[in-house]
Design a protein around this motif. Structure first.
Motif, PDB file in Angstrom:
ATOM      1  N   ALA A 326      -2.845 -10.902   2.710  1.00 55.77           N
ATOM      2  CA  ALA A 326      -2.281 -11.064   4.050  1.00 55.77           C
ATOM      3  C   ALA A 326      -2.738  -9.958   4.973  1.00 55.77           C
ATOM      4  O   ALA A 326      -2.903 -10.161   6.175  1.00 55.77           O
ATOM      5  N   THR A 327      -2.929  -8.756   4.418  1.00 57.23           N
ATOM      6  CA  THR A 327      -3.325  -7.611   5.216  1.00 57.23           C
ATOM      7  C   THR A 327      -4.373  -6.804   4.458  1.00 57.23           C
ATOM      8  O   THR A 327      -4.492  -6.913   3.236  1.00 57.23           O
ATOM      9  N   TYR A 328      -5.099  -5.970   5.198  1.00 53.98           N
ATOM     10  CA  TYR A 328      -6.137  -5.132   4.600  1.00 53.98           C
ATOM     11  C   TYR A 328      -5.744  -3.660   4.597  1.00 53.98           C
ATOM     12  O   TYR A 328      -6.582  -2.789   4.382  1.00 53.98           O
ATOM     13  N   ASN A 329      -4.439  -3.391   4.811  1.00 55.81           N
ATOM     14  CA  ASN A 329      -3.966  -2.006   4.766  1.00 55.81           C
ATOM     15  C   ASN A 329      -4.232  -1.344   3.428  1.00 55.81           C
ATOM     16  O   ASN A 329      -4.440  -0.135   3.344  1.00 55.81           O
ATOM     17  N   GLY A 357       0.658  -6.947   1.382  1.00 60.31           N
ATOM     18  CA  GLY A 357       1.453  -7.389   2.511  1.00 60.31           C
ATOM     19  C   GLY A 357       2.016  -8.780   2.419  1.00 60.31           C
ATOM     20  O   GLY A 357       2.488  -9.316   3.423  1.00 60.31           O
ATOM     21  N   MET A 358       2.023  -9.373   1.218  1.00 61.03           N
ATOM     22  CA  MET A 358       2.544 -10.733   1.048  1.00 61.03           C
ATOM     23  C   MET A 358       3.546 -10.756  -0.097  1.00 61.03           C
ATOM     24  O   MET A 358       3.284 -10.224  -1.180  1.00 61.03           O
ATOM     25  N   PHE A 359       4.695 -11.395   0.137  1.00 63.33           N
ATOM     26  CA  PHE A 359       5.632 -11.706  -0.933  1.00 63.33           C
ATOM     27  C   PHE A 359       5.230 -13.040  -1.559  1.00 63.33           C
ATOM     28  O   PHE A 359       4.906 -13.999  -0.845  1.00 63.33           O
ATOM     29  N   ARG A 375       3.933 -18.962  -5.497  1.00 64.89           N
ATOM     30  CA  ARG A 375       4.013 -19.514  -4.150  1.00 64.89           C
ATOM     31  C   ARG A 375       4.167 -18.379  -3.141  1.00 64.89           C
ATOM     32  O   ARG A 375       4.949 -17.455  -3.357  1.00 64.89           O
ATOM     33  N   PRO A 376       3.457 -18.447  -2.012  1.00 63.10           N
ATOM     34  CA  PRO A 376       3.662 -17.438  -0.973  1.00 63.10           C
ATOM     35  C   PRO A 376       5.029 -17.608  -0.328  1.00 63.10           C
ATOM     36  O   PRO A 376       5.481 -18.730  -0.090  1.00 63.10           O
ATOM     37  N   ILE A 377       5.696 -16.495  -0.062  1.00 65.25           N
ATOM     38  CA  ILE A 377       6.965 -16.513   0.666  1.00 65.25           C
ATOM     39  C   ILE A 377       6.725 -16.171   2.126  1.00 65.25           C
ATOM     40  O   ILE A 377       7.185 -16.860   3.033  1.00 65.25           O
ATOM     41  N   GLY A 378       5.998 -15.105   2.369  1.00 67.37           N
ATOM     42  CA  GLY A 378       5.686 -14.669   3.724  1.00 67.37           C
ATOM     43  C   GLY A 378       5.136 -13.261   3.687  1.00 67.37           C
ATOM     44  O   GLY A 378       5.130 -12.594   2.650  1.00 67.37           O
ATOM     45  N   SER A 379       4.664 -12.801   4.823  1.00 67.01           N
ATOM     46  CA  SER A 379       4.059 -11.475   4.912  1.00 67.01           C
ATOM     47  C   SER A 379       5.017 -10.501   5.587  1.00 67.01           C
ATOM     48  O   SER A 379       6.044 -10.900   6.137  1.00 67.01           O
TER      49      SER A 379
END
Length: 842
Positions: A326-329, A357-359, A375-379
């Protein structure tokens, strides 16, 4: 043996607060108990966006709040024990200890601070079953709450993973530290033996867990790497790898491009490299409650330039699965910015994974033969070192405010978030990016690693053949997660050919894999996006007190600083007129009272008045000027720059440790860092939300997000606190409240009645993270305009997506297919002309 005893001696005093102008429900009482100048217990009921300010942790415990040392203060580990929540916070690099603490929180959220705390950089936690003890950092806690301490003089290191012992698990455990040292600890008398000083390449040790008769350990960084580049052996020898002679592995083929970090096995005598990639958490379904003779599938999470990597050891064999980022941090090769992604139980037989950055929902049944259920939950924006289900709530730890390369905060601090699992899906979108091949040589007939498909709404694949011969790529899907692979479709790529492929929204599959029919140089990059990005349902109630960009009434503006000399928030209050911020008053907003006190006592707060501009605006779009390049971004509101110009507002600020946020022309953006103190990686930025508010500053303090730009007639509430004279107001919430402003939107592009040179590419224009997309084109001559797309942050080569044939003076409108996504777009014309190219993101 040390027992927790809190003595309320005459030297103890109690601080409490309750503003008379507010009812108790808005400003409840806070109590602090103090002994010899140190905080020993805190209690309070104030709750804002799931955050209890009295639970904020610092790099010290002095009641006067004066910061001494320690540039970071993340909450590294959480554990439930004796019906209480135990947590430890950590310093940035203190293998010999620090002033950081062990905290104990009861079910009424009363917090005690262990007086025997020795700090350091600990994140390890494990329950030793045979002795019925919790091991958390350097602390060993028995079943009645008695605490023993392993001093750093006996076990120096940054303590990051306990694991069951292979040879005498009844009496001993392993401790793996961040420097790579492997200890064994006797749980009875706390005797410590160092088994190995530095047995493995890589550094920044992270995970350790015992399963299937093996101890598996990981690290997630490289001393010698400042980028994803190739190093030969001599390069490494001349750099920081002076410990190579101590490594206990075969050194053949362990150096080279992207060989960063490690996942390795230990059988009690010898080490074996599983993979040279960056890895963090290692666990089984039993998590911190490590059981004897655990033969459960073992999971390790890591990453490379392409994707998140999930490794599974099942019956002694290793398997690999890929997931989107989700992110590249988290990506930098030094590994500092990845502390500590976890997989762990969150109650009601549910497990959750947090990575990049992803649940994700993570099934405890996950194995090599049953891969269904992720399953992805959200970022999210919050930097989460650990999480737990406790006292009926989901609790997230945080690494919030650090001061490493961050002059806009005086001292580090972090807090917890309390809420429900269901709330997580209302934060950032379930959107992520990754690849199975990235401009790499692919052999014929060998399938790629499986890549997660399930749970994402809109999915597309960018396929590029960089080679000089035609190749056909077969897509196969595993529908049920049982390794029964069926062919979905085959795509033929001409030499140097590119095909964008949008998957049917009704397609059901757990995993996808790709196979080439002949060797070639290939890229296969996935973009998965959320059909319903960002929840707007709470927008009006949550943010109604913040002034819109078009509001003409009086607004409270301020510049903010988290103090160094006390726990308060410095507030330089003022007005914005004619493109200038004018300071009119000074306050400190107090930690315990949540009230305004006249004057600012911390001279370092002056730093907050310094602001840096990185953006401007022309007719076409917002222009972001980096050190060596420039980029273009959408305009969230056509009047934003004229009403609220750059130079009056805070643009860039670190809001979570080693994570920066930008507020540009009415939209918040997340900016990954590569190294503390360096310019953010603007090319890897992602939009968070478009607010179009008069937000003049933003900050994290006391575990909270603080925003300025509140309407002066706003009513005090859970989120709004005003000074007694009503001249100054601040908004308080949580960092992931920012998503609730609504999804990013805007209009703009690289050209608007712009003089264009033939075959000269335009500036790059942002497309990452936007939902419904269309393009309007126009030129004053007949022209062929080519649209180029950038599909992966580690691939500088753009793909030629479409050619538009324009007639002089005629406007063309193009709707992008639903599900289409790219990171950046660029245009070029085949003739000199005056052209307009405007992207509409709705």
């Amino acid at each position: 043996m040390i027992k927790i005893i809190i003595l309320w001696l005459p030297v103890i005093f109690v601080l409490s607060a309750c503003q008379s102008k507010n009812v108790d429900s808005l400003n409840p009482k806070t109590d602090v108990k103090v002994e010899n100048g140190q905080m020993v217990a805190l209690s309070g009921k104030r709750k804002i966006s799931g955050i209890y300010p009295h639970l904020t942790t610092y790099a010290h415990g002095r009641i006067n709040g004066e910061y001494g040392f320690g540039s970071e203060c993340g909450i590294g580990a959480l554990a439930e024990w004796n019906d209480k929540l135990y947590m430890i916070n950590y310093a940035a690099h203190q293998p010999k200890g620090s002033e950081h603490k062990l905290y104990i929180i009861d079910e009424d959220l009363n917090m005690e601070i262990f007086e025997g705390s020795i700090g350091g950089t600990p994140t390890a936690r494990m329950v030793h079953q045979e002795s019925n003890q919790l091991l958390i950092g350097p602390y060993v806690i028995d079943s009645v709450g008695q605490i023993r301490v392993i001093p750093y003089s006996r076990m120096e290191g940054r303590l990051n993973a306990y694991a069951r012992h292979l040879k005498d698990p009844k009496n001993w455990v392993y401790m793996y530290d961040m420097e790579g040292m492997l200890y064994e600890v006797n749980v009875n008398n706390l005797e410590v033996n160092k088994l190995f000083h530095d047995p493995l390449p890589g550094w920044h040790g992270k995970g350790g867990y015992t399963s299937q008769g093996k101890l598996v350990v990981s690290n997630n960084g490289e001393h010698a790497s400042e980028g994803r580049t190739t190093h030969d052996t001599q390069d490494w020898d001349n750099n920081e790898y002076k410990w190579e002679e101590s490594w206990k592995i075969d050194k053949k083929d362990i150096f080279g491009a992207d060989k960063l970090g490690i996942l390795a096995e230990f059988d009690g005598d010898n080490f074996k490299v599983v993979e040279r990639s960056q890895f963090t958490d290692i666990t089984t379904k039993n998590g911190i409650y490590a059981i004897p003779n655990d033969d459960s599938p073992l999971w390790a999470i890591g990453w490379d330039a392409k994707s998140v990597r999930l490794k599974v050891m099942d019956n002694g064999e290793w398997y690999t699965y890929l997931l989107p980022k989700a992110t590249y941090n988290n990506d930098p090769p030094h590994g500092w910015f990845t502390e500590w992604p976890r997989i762990r139980a969150i109650g009601e037989k549910k497990m959750m994974m947090d990575m990049h950055g992803m649940f994700f929902d993570f099934p405890e049944t996950f194995s090599a033969t049953n891969t269904a259920g992720i399953r992805p939950i959200g970022s999210h924006l919050r930097y989460i070192p650990d999480f737990i289900n406790w006292n009926g709530q989901l609790v997230l730890a945080t690494d919030e405010t650090s001061i490493q390369g961050n002059p806009l905060a005086g001292q580090p601090q972090s807090n917890l978030w309390f809420g429900s699992y269901d709330e997580l899906s209302k934060w950032g979108p379930a959107t992520g990016y990754g690849a199975v091949w990235l401009n790499e040589n692919v052999t014929a007939g060998g399938p790629s690693d499986p890549y997660l498909m399930a749970g994402f709404d809109k999915r597309m694949l960018h396929l590029k053949n960089h080679g000089d011969r035609t190749v056909t790529v077969k897509m196969e899907i595993d529908v049920n997660g049982d390794n029964d692979w069926t062919t979905l479709e085959s795509i033929t790529l001409e030499k140097n050919g590119y095909v964008p492929y949008v998957f049917d929204g009704s397609l059901q599959a757990e995993w996808i894999r790709l196979t080439a029919n002949s060797p070639s140089l290939l890229t296969a990059a996935f973009h998965f996006t959320d059909a319903n990005p960002n929840d707007r349902t709470q927008k009006e109630a949550l943010f109604t007190s913040l002034a819109d960009i078009d509001d003409k009434g009086p607004v409270s503006h301020a510049k903010l600083y988290s103090n160094k000399t006390n726990f308060n928030l410095s507030v330089y209050a003022g007005t914005i007129e004619n493109g200038k911020f004018t300071k009119e008053d000074e306050f400190e907003f107090t930690k315990f009272d949540f009230d305004y006190k006249k004057g600012i006592s911390d001279s370092t707060a002056q730093e907050t008045l310094k602001m840096k501009d990185i953006w401007s605006e022309d007719d076409a779009s917002v222009i972001l000027t980096a050190k060596n390049y420039r980029l273009r971004l959408p305009k969230g509101h056509e009047n934003y720059a004229s009403n609220f110009p750059s130079g009056t507002t805070r643009v860039v600020r670190e809001v979570e440790s080693e994570r920066e946020l930008a507020n540009i022309a009415g939209t918040f953006y997340e900016l990954p860092l590569f190294k503390v103190g360096q310019e953010p990686l603007y090319k890897m930025m992602r939009p968070v939300s478009t607010h179009n508010k008069q937000i003049s500053d933003f900050n994290t303090w006391n575990g909270l997000l603080v925003l300025t730009g509140v309407k002066k007639d706003a009513t005090d509430s859970e989120h709004v606190y005003s000074s007694p004279d009503g001249s100054t107001s601040l908004w308080f919430g949580g960092i992931d409240d920012l998503w609730k402003f609504g999804k990013p939107v805007g209009i703009g592009g690289p050209w608007k009645d712009t003089s264009v040179k033939a075959n000269e590419p335009s500036d790059r224009y942002l497309m990452t993270g936007y939902d419904k997309k269309s393009l309007t084109l126009k030129a004053d001559k007949d022209a062929q305009v080519t649209l180029l797309v950038y599909v992966n942050h580690y691939l500088e080569e753009p793909m030629e997506y479409k050619i538009f044939y324009l007639k002089s003076g005629e406007e063309q409108h193009f709707e992008f297919p639903e599900g289409f996504s790219a990171h950046w777009v660029q245009l070029k014309s085949n003739v000199d002309c005056t052209a307009t190219a405007q992207f509409i993101y709705e």
